[in-house]
Design a protein around this motif. Sequence first.
Motif, PDB file in Angstrom:
ATOM      1  N   TRP A 153       0.832  -1.204   0.000  1.00 40.00           N
ATOM      2  CA  TRP A 153       0.000   0.000   0.000  1.00 40.00           C
ATOM      3  C   TRP A 153       0.870   1.259   0.000  1.00 40.00           C
ATOM      4  O   TRP A 153       0.628   2.198  -0.766  1.00 40.00           O
ATOM      5  CB  TRP A 153      -0.920  -0.014   1.217  1.00 40.00           C
ATOM      6  CG  TRP A 153      -1.663   1.277   1.406  1.00 40.00           C
ATOM      7  CD1 TRP A 153      -2.774   1.711   0.745  1.00 40.00           C
ATOM      8  CD2 TRP A 153      -1.305   2.328   2.314  1.00 40.00           C
ATOM      9  NE1 TRP A 153      -3.140   2.952   1.180  1.00 40.00           N
ATOM     10  CE2 TRP A 153      -2.256   3.365   2.145  1.00 40.00           C
ATOM     11  CE3 TRP A 153      -0.287   2.491   3.258  1.00 40.00           C
ATOM     12  CZ2 TRP A 153      -2.208   4.537   2.895  1.00 40.00           C
ATOM     13  CZ3 TRP A 153      -0.242   3.660   3.999  1.00 40.00           C
ATOM     14  CH2 TRP A 153      -1.190   4.671   3.806  1.00 40.00           C
ATOM     15  N   ALA A 154       1.913   1.278   0.843  1.00 28.70           N
ATOM     16  CA  ALA A 154       2.778   2.448   0.954  1.00 28.70           C
ATOM     17  C   ALA A 154       3.533   2.709  -0.344  1.00 28.70           C
ATOM     18  O   ALA A 154       3.842   3.865  -0.667  1.00 28.70           O
ATOM     19  CB  ALA A 154       3.762   2.261   2.111  1.00 28.70           C
ATOM     20  N   MET A 155       3.832   1.652  -1.101  1.00 27.34           N
ATOM     21  CA  MET A 155       4.569   1.791  -2.360  1.00 27.34           C
ATOM     22  C   MET A 155       3.654   2.069  -3.548  1.00 27.34           C
ATOM     23  O   MET A 155       4.114   2.131  -4.684  1.00 27.34           O
ATOM     24  CB  MET A 155       5.388   0.524  -2.627  1.00 27.34           C
ATOM     25  CG  MET A 155       6.535   0.319  -1.672  1.00 27.34           C
ATOM     26  SD  MET A 155       7.440  -1.229  -2.040  1.00 27.34           S
ATOM     27  CE  MET A 155       8.730  -1.162  -0.788  1.00 27.34           C
ATOM     28  N   GLY A 156       2.373   2.195  -3.288  1.00 29.48           N
ATOM     29  CA  GLY A 156       1.437   2.493  -4.355  1.00 29.48           C
ATOM     30  C   GLY A 156       1.073   1.306  -5.219  1.00 29.48           C
ATOM     31  O   GLY A 156       0.604   1.481  -6.345  1.00 29.48           O
ATOM     32  N   ARG A 157       1.272   0.092  -4.717  1.00 28.52           N
ATOM     33  CA  ARG A 157       0.932  -1.114  -5.458  1.00 28.52           C
ATOM     34  C   ARG A 157      -0.333  -1.735  -4.859  1.00 28.52           C
ATOM     35  O   ARG A 157      -0.310  -2.816  -4.274  1.00 28.52           O
ATOM     36  CB  ARG A 157       2.084  -2.101  -5.432  1.00 28.52           C
ATOM     37  CG  ARG A 157       3.286  -1.675  -6.257  1.00 28.52           C
ATOM     38  CD  ARG A 157       2.946  -1.430  -7.736  1.00 28.52           C
ATOM     39  NE  ARG A 157       2.330  -2.586  -8.371  1.00 28.52           N
ATOM     40  CZ  ARG A 157       2.989  -3.449  -9.118  1.00 28.52           C
ATOM     41  NH1 ARG A 157       4.291  -3.293  -9.337  1.00 28.52           N
ATOM     42  NH2 ARG A 157       2.353  -4.464  -9.680  1.00 28.52           N
ATOM     43  N   LEU A 160      -1.311  -5.347  -5.462  1.00 28.78           N
ATOM     44  CA  LEU A 160      -0.640  -6.445  -4.769  1.00 28.78           C
ATOM     45  C   LEU A 160      -1.096  -6.620  -3.324  1.00 28.78           C
ATOM     46  O   LEU A 160      -0.639  -7.548  -2.643  1.00 28.78           O
ATOM     47  CB  LEU A 160       0.881  -6.229  -4.800  1.00 28.78           C
ATOM     48  CG  LEU A 160       1.520  -6.162  -6.187  1.00 28.78           C
ATOM     49  CD1 LEU A 160       3.026  -6.000  -6.069  1.00 28.78           C
ATOM     50  CD2 LEU A 160       1.178  -7.403  -7.006  1.00 28.78           C
ATOM     51  N   ILE A 161      -1.979  -5.757  -2.864  1.00 27.88           N
ATOM     52  CA  ILE A 161      -2.407  -5.849  -1.469  1.00 27.88           C
ATOM     53  C   ILE A 161      -3.179  -7.134  -1.221  1.00 27.88           C
ATOM     54  O   ILE A 161      -2.942  -7.846  -0.232  1.00 27.88           O
ATOM     55  CB  ILE A 161      -3.239  -4.618  -1.074  1.00 27.88           C
ATOM     56  CG1 ILE A 161      -2.360  -3.360  -1.069  1.00 27.88           C
ATOM     57  CG2 ILE A 161      -3.871  -4.820   0.307  1.00 27.88           C
ATOM     58  CD1 ILE A 161      -3.119  -2.074  -0.822  1.00 27.88           C
ATOM     59  N   ALA A 168      -0.084 -13.728   3.439  1.00 27.62           N
ATOM     60  CA  ALA A 168       0.187 -13.478   4.854  1.00 27.62           C
ATOM     61  C   ALA A 168      -0.764 -14.276   5.744  1.00 27.62           C
ATOM     62  O   ALA A 168      -0.344 -14.866   6.752  1.00 27.62           O
ATOM     63  CB  ALA A 168       0.069 -11.985   5.154  1.00 27.62           C
ATOM     64  N   ALA A 169      -2.039 -14.322   5.370  1.00 27.99           N
ATOM     65  CA  ALA A 169      -3.016 -15.070   6.161  1.00 27.99           C
ATOM     66  C   ALA A 169      -2.660 -16.551   6.206  1.00 27.99           C
ATOM     67  O   ALA A 169      -2.738 -17.192   7.268  1.00 27.99           O
ATOM     68  CB  ALA A 169      -4.420 -14.873   5.590  1.00 27.99           C
ATOM     69  N   LEU A 170      -2.247 -17.097   5.058  1.00 26.49           N
ATOM     70  CA  LEU A 170      -1.868 -18.512   5.031  1.00 26.49           C
ATOM     71  C   LEU A 170      -0.589 -18.769   5.818  1.00 26.49           C
ATOM     72  O   LEU A 170      -0.462 -19.810   6.477  1.00 26.49           O
ATOM     73  CB  LEU A 170      -1.692 -18.987   3.593  1.00 26.49           C
ATOM     74  CG  LEU A 170      -2.924 -19.600   2.925  1.00 26.49           C
ATOM     75  CD1 LEU A 170      -2.559 -20.150   1.543  1.00 26.49           C
ATOM     76  CD2 LEU A 170      -3.515 -20.712   3.771  1.00 26.49           C
TER      77      LEU A 170
END
Length: 196
Positions: A153-157, A160-161, A168-170
């Motif tokens: 999010w911070a990198m503007g992608r 890819l979130i 991450a959840a897995l």
Amino acid sequence: MSLMLWTVMGYLLGSIPFGLVIARVLGLGDLRRIGSGNIGATNVLRTGNRPAALATLLLDSGKGAIAVLLARHFGGETAAILAGGAAFLGHCFPVWLGFRGGKGVATFLGTVIALHWPLGLAACAIWLLTAAISRISSLSALMAAALTPVLAWAMGRADLILVSLFMAALIFLRHRANIARLLDGSEPRLGRKSPR
């Protein structure tokens, strides 16, 4: 149809259990009966064979990266994201092993590097920094996984979130036992050789 084919390709590529194959070829035993029972690089390291662990790390990360790069070249960015997420899923739940696979950390890192290398390098840096401080692989993985969606999010992608959150959840799900050991202080540290 094309997106589905790339998703299936990613899953099948991710399902290749490189750690298990390497351990057997080198006579290290069945990884599923060693240490944590995981088929990934950290458990290979517990056999005491560092070259085997490094090879597993490179191959497990590489299969995620290759899935992304092939899909991107022939199918575009959406295909790349789907193939990468599917490769990660394949590592965690490989069809060849009755859907009992690894925890996905190396494949996660390789996938993210191929999707957006600055994000992937940031995730690797978080893993390395946490490992240097704590000497605990699982904590390093959890930190990298948790922060990657935020960094995307911070990198503007924004594209890819969702896939970052999915992986991450897995990773958190696959690390349930590790989280319990982290909480009670019994989680093993990097480099500890496990009895076979």
